[in-house]
Scaffold this motif. Sequence first.
Motif, PDB file in Angstrom:
ATOM      1  N   TYR A 142      48.220 -94.392 100.711  1.00 54.70           N
ATOM      2  CA  TYR A 142      49.106 -95.286 101.448  1.00 54.70           C
ATOM      3  C   TYR A 142      48.182 -96.391 101.897  1.00 54.70           C
ATOM      4  O   TYR A 142      48.596 -97.902 101.610  1.00 54.70           O
ATOM      5  CB  TYR A 142      49.816 -94.817 102.522  1.00 54.70           C
ATOM      6  N   GLU A 143      46.897 -96.357 102.422  1.00 58.24           N
ATOM      7  CA  GLU A 143      46.216 -97.188 102.997  1.00 58.24           C
ATOM      8  C   GLU A 143      45.396 -98.042 101.982  1.00 58.24           C
ATOM      9  O   GLU A 143      45.007 -99.215 102.269  1.00 58.24           O
ATOM     10  CB  GLU A 143      45.255 -96.656 104.006  1.00 58.24           C
ATOM     11  N   MET A 144      44.928 -97.092 100.967  1.00 59.97           N
ATOM     12  CA  MET A 144      44.119 -97.628  99.851  1.00 59.97           C
ATOM     13  C   MET A 144      44.801 -98.234  98.684  1.00 59.97           C
ATOM     14  O   MET A 144      44.118 -98.634  97.743  1.00 59.97           O
ATOM     15  CB  MET A 144      43.265 -96.266  99.502  1.00 59.97           C
ATOM     16  N   ARG A 145      46.069 -98.249  98.812  1.00 63.49           N
ATOM     17  CA  ARG A 145      46.729 -98.845  97.857  1.00 63.49           C
ATOM     18  C   ARG A 145      46.329-100.296  97.396  1.00 63.49           C
ATOM     19  O   ARG A 145      46.390-100.614  96.047  1.00 63.49           O
ATOM     20  CB  ARG A 145      48.255 -99.010  98.403  1.00 63.49           C
ATOM     21  N   ASP A 175      52.139 -91.192 101.257  1.00 61.94           N
ATOM     22  CA  ASP A 175      51.373 -91.269  99.865  1.00 61.94           C
ATOM     23  C   ASP A 175      52.018 -91.286  98.501  1.00 61.94           C
ATOM     24  O   ASP A 175      51.790 -91.960  97.575  1.00 61.94           O
ATOM     25  CB  ASP A 175      50.043 -90.187  99.998  1.00 61.94           C
ATOM     26  N   GLU A 176      53.114 -90.327  98.457  1.00 57.32           N
ATOM     27  CA  GLU A 176      53.592 -90.153  97.463  1.00 57.32           C
ATOM     28  C   GLU A 176      54.508 -91.515  96.847  1.00 57.32           C
ATOM     29  O   GLU A 176      54.884 -91.821  95.825  1.00 57.32           O
ATOM     30  CB  GLU A 176      54.608 -88.895  97.467  1.00 57.32           C
ATOM     31  N   ALA A 177      55.184 -92.053  98.031  1.00 53.41           N
ATOM     32  CA  ALA A 177      56.161 -93.343  98.131  1.00 53.41           C
ATOM     33  C   ALA A 177      55.154 -94.335  97.340  1.00 53.41           C
ATOM     34  O   ALA A 177      55.575 -94.903  96.581  1.00 53.41           O
ATOM     35  CB  ALA A 177      56.559 -93.481  99.277  1.00 53.41           C
ATOM     36  N   ALA A 178      53.739 -94.458  98.136  1.00 51.75           N
ATOM     37  CA  ALA A 178      53.005 -95.482  97.544  1.00 51.75           C
ATOM     38  C   ALA A 178      52.890 -95.164  96.197  1.00 51.75           C
ATOM     39  O   ALA A 178      52.665 -96.016  95.267  1.00 51.75           O
ATOM     40  CB  ALA A 178      51.745 -95.637  98.404  1.00 51.75           C
ATOM     41  N   TYR A 179      52.514 -94.067  95.668  1.00 52.64           N
ATOM     42  CA  TYR A 179      51.992 -93.739  94.260  1.00 52.64           C
ATOM     43  C   TYR A 179      53.188 -94.093  93.108  1.00 52.64           C
ATOM     44  O   TYR A 179      52.941 -94.775  92.434  1.00 52.64           O
ATOM     45  CB  TYR A 179      51.878 -92.297  94.139  1.00 52.64           C
ATOM     46  N   TYR A 180      54.440 -93.575  93.490  1.00 49.45           N
ATOM     47  CA  TYR A 180      55.545 -94.212  92.641  1.00 49.45           C
ATOM     48  C   TYR A 180      55.698 -95.495  92.563  1.00 49.45           C
ATOM     49  O   TYR A 180      55.910 -96.128  91.452  1.00 49.45           O
ATOM     50  CB  TYR A 180      56.807 -93.384  93.427  1.00 49.45           C
ATOM     51  N   LYS A 181      55.403 -96.370  93.577  1.00 45.67           N
ATOM     52  CA  LYS A 181      55.780 -97.786  93.616  1.00 45.67           C
ATOM     53  C   LYS A 181      54.539 -98.331  92.811  1.00 45.67           C
ATOM     54  O   LYS A 181      54.592 -99.371  91.992  1.00 45.67           O
ATOM     55  CB  LYS A 181      55.700 -98.423  95.139  1.00 45.67           C
TER      56      LYS A 181
END
Length: 795
Positions: free
Chosen positions: A354-357, A633-639
Amino acid sequence: EERDGVRLSWNVWPSSRLEATRIVVPIGCLYTPLRPIMHPPPLGYDPIRCNGCGALLNPYCQVDYRTKLWSCPFCLSRNHFPPHYAENITETNLPAELIPQFTTVEYELQGRSGGSPVFIFCIDTCLPENELDELKDSIQQTLNLLPEDALVGLVTFGAHVNIHEIGFTECSKCIAFRGSKEYSVQRVQELLGIVPFRPSNNNNAMPQAPSSNNDGSDAGIGRYLLPVGDGGSFAIEGILEELQKDPWPIPNDQRALRCTGTAIAVSLALLETAAPRRGARLMIFVGGPATSGPGLVVNKDRSEDLRSHTEIQNGKATHLKSACAFYNDLAERASHNSHIVDIFACALDQVGLYEMRSCVDRTGGQVVLGDSFTQSVFKESLRRVFTRHPEDASPGNAGHLEMGFAGSLEIITSRDFKIAGAVGACCSLKQKNGPYVSDTDIGQGGTNAWSLGGLNPNSTLAVYFEISASTNQQSAANNSSKSGQHHMGGGGHDNFSGQVSGVSSGKRRYAQFITQYTHASGTVRLRSTTVCGPWASPGDGPETTAALSRSFDQEAAAVLMARIAVHRVDSEDVADVLRWIDRSLIRLCAKFADYVKDEPSSFRLPHEFGLYPQFMFHLRRSQFLQLFNSSPDEAAYYKMILVRENAMNSLVMIQPTLLSYSFNAPPSPVLLDASSVRSDTILLLDTFFYVIVFHGETIAAWRDQGYQDREEHAYFKQLLMQPLTDATAIMDNRFPLPRYIVCDQHKSEARFLICKLNPSVTHNSTDIHAGQVIPTDDVSLNVFMEHLMKLSVES
């Protein structure tokens, strides 16, 4: 889309800003810069640009063959052909960029070379030994997939960061950096004993091996970076064989000391010194959260939990602000130097994605999120990063890696509309060349140029436009350029003068996408895509509405709306975004549907809009907007995946596809609905992230009893095998590799399929035999449509 890689939400545009607000769905396009084109092959000369606006010569330019002039459709200025064009050009002898069907052409820029690519592997050594062994094995296999002239380097990190001097052959040697400390680029250069590389003025590729003080050795090439075919692969394989788990002791009540932020910063400093403004990939393999140094996301004490959605929304995530600021700064540095950051995160807990996105999004990097480095999701995804063009691909591409480096995009538009912004894996270059930029920002706005970083054939950017002219201005501007879509004979440039009256039926709008990138072969290429389209007649009459309706691309529109929604969720409350989606849908249906006011039963949508409401229904229920049962983290990954994929892949994410297999009919698509679940059928669900083979209760019972092994039931065996074969075909070309699940009705893993279905049959339904009962209070698509029709027809 097949020819140019462009897909528009509206193919006919309203002719004024006021009318554009009435069609609700934003005017925009999905552009895939590296979509394969078969003809023409890359042109071996530099493009011709307009002296006025910088647009490239294209098939929509007016050509005066008598005076050897061409007129730009964007700024209407006239330009002379260079001598080598003027001597040969005729109406029957045109250069490739003026041939009508070649609206997309690619140039191989002369006298320029981007050099061979650079790959740095940054490995987390805090992994369990079996995980670390599998990761080392995967990286060793990856080295065999790299071009011989590619430069490679190795960085490992745990409590501290180690940059390995792979060019030192006497023994294994590395430079250690304290993991808890933040280092400037200059300090990294001092500790590594290197100085910034100064490429020669001729802009040729950097030498691949050290031979003198001007060969890059002082910048680290030959010490920390070596060509694969000149000992680099052998040196890294030797280090990996000896690489052990991080020896720093870990008490039972603490997490491993992992300085991910410092490792990324030091690796980027090495790249900035040795390969500035050159195509390079920093590939990070991480198996847990950063607990030390700058960019940490959680303390080492296990008494502190990783941040949750609730803590983020309430501003109680302790380390979030400082970590995001640190990684945003790294992302800016990487983007400025054309360096790509890839993250391969495999852990059962969160790792700080999430932070490294921003490090991935702003550099065009790849991201894979898995449970373990031992799983095929990671192994096969890593291998597919280095997929090569087939040997029968277009000349210049065959056999090379399917990736581009140091990508940038510039968009030029005609005077009638402006660029509002872009949503995707990009970073604004803060450039405002000409009157192309709107005051309204959507996504990365305020510019007409973006850094794209890494590119692949599926990399897709969503670009949004704003109509800038009033109706009268629109009429005048387009009458003056109405003939710009065809080549003209002698004296044709005189058509740019004269009086304008009324709205011309031949009016056109133009947009040109100019993408520059470094090909995997090291050549610098420039791709020009020019699109042209009509304007609708002024006014809000039935003919105008019908023309707009016929031009609507509901699939592209759904993806463009989804990208805006995902972008807004980052800064707005989810409930507000859902209300915006609902209100937009109601206004769209009220505008284009046929109905009698206050009579919902009379509601009829044109077939061009028939699927759009259900796209929005499934978007509302998707993991992109519903945060329940997913970590940050999962939410950021999907986006991150949604905003970089092409239209078809994005649609699969929004509304998964469902195929049914039974004895009664051949395999066929069925509704994504609870009623499609039958005990005597097999279902194949593709959600992009998961591929699920679901056996009905009866089918599963027959399989468990071994009927498929009997000769008289050969057809049943074929029925069981068919969805497995189709699932393999789906996964063959998918990146990242989806998680593959085979499950049975009423078993635990069936939840992955059930949660995606429209809940038309619930525990409150009267007919519970109509399909799979889904215990939920969510509204069904039928109820959703009833409310939509009711609200759309209200006076």
